[in-house]
Design an enzyme around this catalytic site. Sequence first.
Site, PDB file in Angstrom:
ATOM      1  N   ARG A  19       0.811  -1.215   0.000  1.00 35.58           N
ATOM      2  CA  ARG A  19       0.000   0.000   0.000  1.00 35.58           C
ATOM      3  C   ARG A  19       0.853   1.278   0.000  1.00 35.58           C
ATOM      4  O   ARG A  19       0.503   2.276   0.613  1.00 35.58           O
ATOM      5  CB  ARG A  19      -0.969   0.013   1.187  1.00 35.58           C
ATOM      6  CG  ARG A  19      -1.913  -1.162   1.242  1.00 35.58           C
ATOM      7  CD  ARG A  19      -2.864  -1.195   0.053  1.00 35.58           C
ATOM      8  NE  ARG A  19      -3.731  -2.358   0.138  1.00 35.58           N
ATOM      9  CZ  ARG A  19      -3.496  -3.530  -0.454  1.00 35.58           C
ATOM     10  NH1 ARG A  19      -2.416  -3.687  -1.204  1.00 35.58           N
ATOM     11  NH2 ARG A  19      -4.328  -4.531  -0.322  1.00 35.58           N
ATOM     12  N   SER A  42     -11.126   0.289   3.678  1.00 38.29           N
ATOM     13  CA  SER A  42     -10.232  -0.292   4.685  1.00 38.29           C
ATOM     14  C   SER A  42      -9.453   0.814   5.385  1.00 38.29           C
ATOM     15  O   SER A  42      -8.739   1.586   4.745  1.00 38.29           O
ATOM     16  CB  SER A  42      -9.263  -1.273   4.033  1.00 38.29           C
ATOM     17  OG  SER A  42      -9.946  -2.389   3.532  1.00 38.29           O
ATOM     18  N   GLU A  83      -4.247   3.099   6.675  1.00 38.46           N
ATOM     19  CA  GLU A  83      -4.255   2.910   5.223  1.00 38.46           C
ATOM     20  C   GLU A  83      -4.981   4.076   4.555  1.00 38.46           C
ATOM     21  O   GLU A  83      -4.592   4.534   3.491  1.00 38.46           O
ATOM     22  CB  GLU A  83      -4.931   1.594   4.848  1.00 38.46           C
ATOM     23  CG  GLU A  83      -4.964   1.322   3.360  1.00 38.46           C
ATOM     24  CD  GLU A  83      -5.486  -0.060   3.010  1.00 38.46           C
ATOM     25  OE1 GLU A  83      -6.081  -0.206   1.934  1.00 38.46           O
ATOM     26  OE2 GLU A  83      -5.294  -0.996   3.811  1.00 38.46           O
TER      27      GLU A  83
END
Length: 303
Positions: free
Chosen positions: A176, A225, A295
């Site tokens: 990520r 998320s 995130e």
Amino acid sequence: MVANLRHPPVLSETRGKLTPHAPLAPLVWFKSGGAAEWLFEPKDVDDLSAFLAVLDPSVPVMALGLGSNMIVRDGGVPGVVVRLGKAFAKVDVLDATTLRCGGGASGILVSSTARDAGIGGVEFLRSIPGTVGGFVRMNGGAYGREVKDILVECDVVLRSGERRTLPLDALGYTYRHSELPEGAVVVGATFRGHPAEPAAIQAEMDRIAASREATQPLRSKTGGSTFKNPPGTRAWKEIDEAGCRGLRLGDAQVSEKHCNFLLNLGKASSAEIEALGEEVRARVKAHSGIELEWEIQRVGVAR
């Protein structure tokens, strides 16, 4: 405010739309947060490049896609927010395995175009609510696949206005995360999959869609998320075991359906949403010793 933007030096030269004090809450999934000092919606790549080339280098620039994985803080975003419109949302089939995608193209458009062309391997993009620019910057992924698995190269406009094509190995991908330069805007990407039957591709897309429907609060005001999965475990599992399922702060709540999603139940401020996230991090740390990493991108200034 950034003083040298109060009278933007490029206003008369742009072909796109430049809006001062543009509310961002309607443009992000949480439906909260302040305004952009300036919102620029370029006509095309040349327009974006010319705009950035004459913009004072001290002015911050941030790209905005669908706003699906972002908290815009209540004080708004200083500088220029760049939002790519329809001119950047095209997907072309180059050959039997390769797609050329605009930075503003959605994951649904990319995966559907791939299906129609018999290109497999990009079905996972169907499950990520965002655009190609965000996928490339964040090495977006789901269902066992990541952008690094399909990316050949990407086209960016640097903060200086320079246009550059970057190969996969120049992006420094990790989980990520990429090493794209600050202020760079991803305007296109080339993805490569593999030959597959359209019916099989559709079946995989249907499986992914059904899984998301069953496990995620898709019809809520959310940011997707919230935290990265820690090594060897899942963020939702650690959040649940720390007793945070359903935890609430004002109108901000940890989803009861999927603990790694935060929800805006009505009129939550971005400050409440972010504070709830920090409370979750603290409780998980106290329970398991694990430090959850955000995130969701958090941008702008607090009020």
